[in-house]
Every structure is written in C-alpha cells, then in structure tokens.
Write a protein that holds these residues in place. Sequence first.
Motif, PDB file in Angstrom:
ATOM      1  N   LYS A 134       0.711  -1.260   0.073  1.00  0.00           N
ATOM      2  CA  LYS A 134      -0.223   0.107   0.004  1.00  0.00           C
ATOM      3  C   LYS A 134       0.956   1.099  -0.100  1.00  0.00           C
ATOM      4  O   LYS A 134       0.610   2.001  -0.899  1.00  0.00           O
ATOM      5  CB  LYS A 134      -0.964  -0.101   1.153  1.00  0.00           C
ATOM      6  N   ILE A 135       2.050   1.285   0.717  1.00  0.00           N
ATOM      7  CA  ILE A 135       2.921   2.477   0.804  1.00  0.00           C
ATOM      8  C   ILE A 135       3.532   2.269  -0.550  1.00  0.00           C
ATOM      9  O   ILE A 135       3.516   3.658  -1.017  1.00  0.00           O
ATOM     10  CB  ILE A 135       3.977   2.137   1.772  1.00  0.00           C
ATOM     11  N   LYS A 136       3.874   1.343  -1.090  1.00  0.00           N
ATOM     12  CA  LYS A 136       4.763   1.508  -2.429  1.00  0.00           C
ATOM     13  C   LYS A 136       3.597   2.175  -3.348  1.00  0.00           C
ATOM     14  O   LYS A 136       3.966   2.846  -4.284  1.00  0.00           O
ATOM     15  CB  LYS A 136       5.112   0.036  -2.835  1.00  0.00           C
ATOM     16  N   SER A 137       2.285   1.628  -3.456  1.00  0.00           N
ATOM     17  CA  SER A 137       1.474   2.174  -4.323  1.00  0.00           C
ATOM     18  C   SER A 137       1.422   3.672  -4.302  1.00  0.00           C
ATOM     19  O   SER A 137       1.141   4.301  -5.076  1.00  0.00           O
ATOM     20  CB  SER A 137       0.138   1.473  -4.028  1.00  0.00           C
ATOM     21  N   CYS A 138       1.249   4.058  -2.911  1.00  0.00           N
ATOM     22  CA  CYS A 138       1.430   5.627  -2.790  1.00  0.00           C
ATOM     23  C   CYS A 138       2.573   6.344  -3.305  1.00  0.00           C
ATOM     24  O   CYS A 138       2.598   7.318  -3.768  1.00  0.00           O
ATOM     25  CB  CYS A 138       1.104   5.835  -1.374  1.00  0.00           C
ATOM     26  N   LEU A 139       3.465   5.823  -2.988  1.00  0.00           N
ATOM     27  CA  LEU A 139       4.863   6.447  -3.802  1.00  0.00           C
ATOM     28  C   LEU A 139       4.973   6.445  -5.078  1.00  0.00           C
ATOM     29  O   LEU A 139       5.204   7.458  -5.837  1.00  0.00           O
ATOM     30  CB  LEU A 139       6.048   5.740  -3.236  1.00  0.00           C
ATOM     31  N   GLN A 140       4.403   5.175  -5.663  1.00  0.00           N
ATOM     32  CA  GLN A 140       4.411   5.370  -7.133  1.00  0.00           C
ATOM     33  C   GLN A 140       3.226   6.326  -7.749  1.00  0.00           C
ATOM     34  O   GLN A 140       3.608   6.981  -8.807  1.00  0.00           O
ATOM     35  CB  GLN A 140       4.134   3.795  -7.578  1.00  0.00           C
ATOM     36  N   THR A 141       2.165   6.160  -7.068  1.00  0.00           N
ATOM     37  CA  THR A 141       1.265   7.160  -7.618  1.00  0.00           C
ATOM     38  C   THR A 141       1.477   8.619  -7.153  1.00  0.00           C
ATOM     39  O   THR A 141       1.174   9.466  -8.240  1.00  0.00           O
ATOM     40  CB  THR A 141      -0.306   6.841  -6.584  1.00  0.00           C
ATOM     41  N   GLY A 142       1.949   8.816  -6.261  1.00  0.00           N
ATOM     42  CA  GLY A 142       2.646  10.455  -6.141  1.00  0.00           C
ATOM     43  C   GLY A 142       3.677  10.618  -7.065  1.00  0.00           C
ATOM     44  O   GLY A 142       4.202  11.765  -6.917  1.00  0.00           O
ATOM     45  N   LYS A 143       4.294   9.906  -7.726  1.00  0.00           N
ATOM     46  CA  LYS A 143       5.341   9.714  -8.656  1.00  0.00           C
ATOM     47  C   LYS A 143       6.504  10.478  -7.705  1.00  0.00           C
ATOM     48  O   LYS A 143       6.995  11.569  -8.139  1.00  0.00           O
ATOM     49  CB  LYS A 143       4.885  10.812  -9.696  1.00  0.00           C
ATOM     50  N   VAL A 144       6.973   9.953  -6.626  1.00  0.00           N
ATOM     51  CA  VAL A 144       7.883  10.477  -5.771  1.00  0.00           C
ATOM     52  C   VAL A 144       9.519  10.614  -6.620  1.00  0.00           C
ATOM     53  O   VAL A 144       9.882  11.620  -6.304  1.00  0.00           O
ATOM     54  CB  VAL A 144       8.126   9.581  -4.680  1.00  0.00           C
ATOM     55  N   CYS A 145       9.627   9.790  -7.502  1.00  0.00           N
ATOM     56  CA  CYS A 145      10.639   9.731  -8.330  1.00  0.00           C
ATOM     57  C   CYS A 145      10.707  10.418  -9.352  1.00  0.00           C
ATOM     58  O   CYS A 145      11.739  10.788 -10.013  1.00  0.00           O
ATOM     59  CB  CYS A 145      11.336   8.443  -8.230  1.00  0.00           C
ATOM     60  N   SER A 146       9.583  10.478 -10.015  1.00  0.00           N
ATOM     61  CA  SER A 146       9.205  11.393 -11.431  1.00  0.00           C
ATOM     62  C   SER A 146       9.349  12.803 -11.495  1.00  0.00           C
ATOM     63  O   SER A 146       9.683  13.318 -12.411  1.00  0.00           O
ATOM     64  CB  SER A 146       8.039  10.636 -12.097  1.00  0.00           C
ATOM     65  N   ASN A 147       8.622  13.234 -10.343  1.00  0.00           N
ATOM     66  CA  ASN A 147       8.574  14.834 -10.305  1.00  0.00           C
ATOM     67  C   ASN A 147       9.505  15.437  -9.464  1.00  0.00           C
ATOM     68  O   ASN A 147       9.268  16.503  -8.707  1.00  0.00           O
ATOM     69  CB  ASN A 147       7.093  15.131  -9.647  1.00  0.00           C
ATOM     70  N   ASN A 148      10.765  15.090  -9.498  1.00  0.00           N
ATOM     71  CA  ASN A 148      11.765  15.592  -8.668  1.00  0.00           C
ATOM     72  C   ASN A 148      13.053  15.726  -9.409  1.00  0.00           C
ATOM     73  O   ASN A 148      12.997  15.007 -10.356  1.00  0.00           O
ATOM     74  CB  ASN A 148      12.053  14.939  -7.320  1.00  0.00           C
ATOM     75  N   ASN A 149      14.058  16.365  -9.166  1.00  0.00           N
ATOM     76  CA  ASN A 149      15.439  16.456  -9.948  1.00  0.00           C
ATOM     77  C   ASN A 149      16.426  15.810  -9.459  1.00  0.00           C
ATOM     78  O   ASN A 149      17.479  16.109  -9.573  1.00  0.00           O
ATOM     79  CB  ASN A 149      15.503  18.004 -10.001  1.00  0.00           C
ATOM     80  N   TYR A 150      16.003  14.776  -8.403  1.00  0.00           N
ATOM     81  CA  TYR A 150      17.170  14.150  -7.468  1.00  0.00           C
ATOM     82  C   TYR A 150      18.058  13.417  -8.442  1.00  0.00           C
ATOM     83  O   TYR A 150      19.208  13.407  -8.444  1.00  0.00           O
ATOM     84  CB  TYR A 150      16.414  13.331  -6.623  1.00  0.00           C
ATOM     85  N   ARG A 151      17.682  12.556  -9.358  1.00  0.00           N
ATOM     86  CA  ARG A 151      18.522  11.780 -10.218  1.00  0.00           C
ATOM     87  C   ARG A 151      19.238  12.393 -11.146  1.00  0.00           C
ATOM     88  O   ARG A 151      20.436  12.356 -11.651  1.00  0.00           O
ATOM     89  CB  ARG A 151      17.435  10.680 -11.084  1.00  0.00           C
ATOM     90  N   HIS A 152      18.738  13.654 -11.415  1.00  0.00           N
ATOM     91  CA  HIS A 152      19.684  14.596 -12.261  1.00  0.00           C
ATOM     92  C   HIS A 152      20.869  15.100 -11.301  1.00  0.00           C
ATOM     93  O   HIS A 152      21.878  15.473 -12.263  1.00  0.00           O
ATOM     94  CB  HIS A 152      18.844  15.917 -12.524  1.00  0.00           C
ATOM     95  N   LYS A 153      21.023  15.062 -10.170  1.00  0.00           N
ATOM     96  CA  LYS A 153      22.002  15.510  -9.454  1.00  0.00           C
ATOM     97  C   LYS A 153      23.082  14.779  -9.628  1.00  0.00           C
ATOM     98  O   LYS A 153      24.178  14.823  -9.243  1.00  0.00           O
ATOM     99  CB  LYS A 153      21.603  15.762  -8.164  1.00  0.00           C
ATOM    100  N   PHE A 154      22.692  13.086  -9.946  1.00  0.00           N
ATOM    101  CA  PHE A 154      23.893  12.416 -10.010  1.00  0.00           C
ATOM    102  C   PHE A 154      24.385  12.125 -11.511  1.00  0.00           C
ATOM    103  O   PHE A 154      25.183  11.166 -11.683  1.00  0.00           O
ATOM    104  CB  PHE A 154      23.427  10.918  -9.618  1.00  0.00           C
ATOM    105  N   LEU A 155      24.320  13.003 -12.446  1.00  0.00           N
ATOM    106  CA  LEU A 155      24.722  13.243 -13.754  1.00  0.00           C
ATOM    107  C   LEU A 155      26.087  13.651 -13.494  1.00  0.00           C
ATOM    108  O   LEU A 155      26.895  13.086 -14.661  1.00  0.00           O
ATOM    109  CB  LEU A 155      24.023  13.982 -14.683  1.00  0.00           C
ATOM    110  N   ASP A 156      26.606  14.232 -12.576  1.00  0.00           N
ATOM    111  CA  ASP A 156      27.868  14.678 -12.538  1.00  0.00           C
ATOM    112  C   ASP A 156      28.448  14.289 -11.013  1.00  0.00           C
ATOM    113  O   ASP A 156      27.630  14.396 -10.015  1.00  0.00           O
ATOM    114  CB  ASP A 156      28.302  16.027 -12.748  1.00  0.00           C
TER     115      ASP A 156
END
Length: 272
Positions: A134-156
């Motif tokens: 249920k928690i994972k469903s909330c994280l996926q629905t809320g697009k925790v990883c899609s609507n942030n720039n966190y992964r962009h920080k690891f390009l460098d």
Amino acid sequence: MVRCSNIVIGILNLFTLILSIPILLAGVAMQKQAATECERWLDFPFMVVGIFLLVVSLAGLIGACCRSTCLLWLYLFVMFLFIVSLFVFTVFAFVVTHKNVSEAISNKGIDDYKLGDYSKWLQRKVNDTKTWNKIKSCLQTGKVCSNNNYRHKFLDNAFKSVVDEKHTPAVERGCCKPPNECNFVNESPNVWTKPENGTYNNPDCDRWSNDENTLCYDCQSCKVGLLEDLKYDWKRLAIANMILVVILTFIYSIGCCAFRNNRRNNYYRKYR
C-alpha cells in the motif's frame, strides 16, 4: 442569564462548525475524484475530521446557547476522550521515533541507516508485505521519483556532496536511486547501469530496476528512507499536538464552567 463561559464556548464552537463544513465537503469531493486506493486512503481522514468537528461543534454550540446540560455533557465527554487520545498519540509518536542516544544522527547518509535503528513497531509495519504494498502504491502514484530533480544531481559526481544529500528527502534518496555502494553508473537521469561481473554485499543492488514503476521501491533503503522522513514528520507533529493539547485543555476548562452554570441555572428554575 447566560454566563461568560457559555458565550465563549458558543463562539468557539460556531467557529469550528463553520470550519468543519469545507473540510467535510473537500473530503467528499476528493473521495469521488480519487482514482486509486492510495488516494482514497489519504483522503478519508478529511471526511472523518469534518464529521467529528461538525457533530462536536453542534453539541457544544446548542449546549452552550440553549443551556442544554445533556448536550454540553456529551460535548465535554467527547472532548475529554479526544484530548486523552491526542496525548496518548503524542507520547506514542515520541516513543516509536526515538533513537538510541548513542547513535550519531548528523552526517549520516541514507546508506548508513539500517532498519534496526528504528523501533520494532515501525520495522514490523514496513516489513509487512500487505502494508508495504500500500505504501509503495502511494509512492508510485505520487510519482515521488518522477516529479523531482534528484536523479539529475547524479549526472555529475560533483553533485554527490553531503550537502545535497542532506537537503533531499530521505525517501527520495532511498527509493529513487540504487545505494552508493553498488557503484552503478548513471548513464542518464532515468538509467543506472550495473557493472559487468559485479558482486554485491547489499541485496538492494539486485533489487534495483530502471523501470519507472520499480526503481528501488522494494529495497531496504527505500523503507529506511520512508522511516527517516516519517520520524522527522512525527516529531514535528508531536510538538504541534502538545501545543494543541494545552489549548484544548483550556477550552475544556471553559466548557466545564459552562456545564456548571447550566446545572446551576436548571437547579434554580426547578426550585424557584
């Protein structure tokens, strides 16, 4: 003659009555518009709070203005239960989010935290498959990883500083990228490449997937990140609750005065 305490209780309950209407309507609207079980679960508290405020406010308002001892007694009884429940929850929040004083909380990355650092109750919750789904469903629905720039920080590599780690929510650090010890190569904001013939001591390295709906949502680091953010939020909520308990206790004492006035007035009318 209506006493000052009755007037104050009447005004306070009129305010909460007006406040309960938009809260209740917002809860009903969100329930109808909810597309997933997660959204319905998150919106349900709005309806509960709205109904609770509506019923209690009506009882307190009528009891104070119409000098109804029965309704005012009901109002005080519910208020007492609410204050006690709020106090118990506050103590509970402090207990389950407390870490051992020997642990250094500062200067830790998400990879340094382990589930064992948290209370047994929190560990059971995130380790329960049904609850975590249920928690994972909330994280996926809320697009925790899609609507942030966190992964962009690891390009460098320059963006892998401790400062950036501290200013990023722990749930994003744990769920949106593989653990640092996996030494995956960040090819693009959405793709992490596993080194050939790599061996890992951390099982999360094998759980990671570049699929947008998988990522590291099943990783232990994701659970740890969620608990770390939850610990921080619950501590702030517990402090706010303590302030609310003090305010409600003050209001409750005024309600007791109004209840005493009602009983006294009813006694005078009966034996006049």
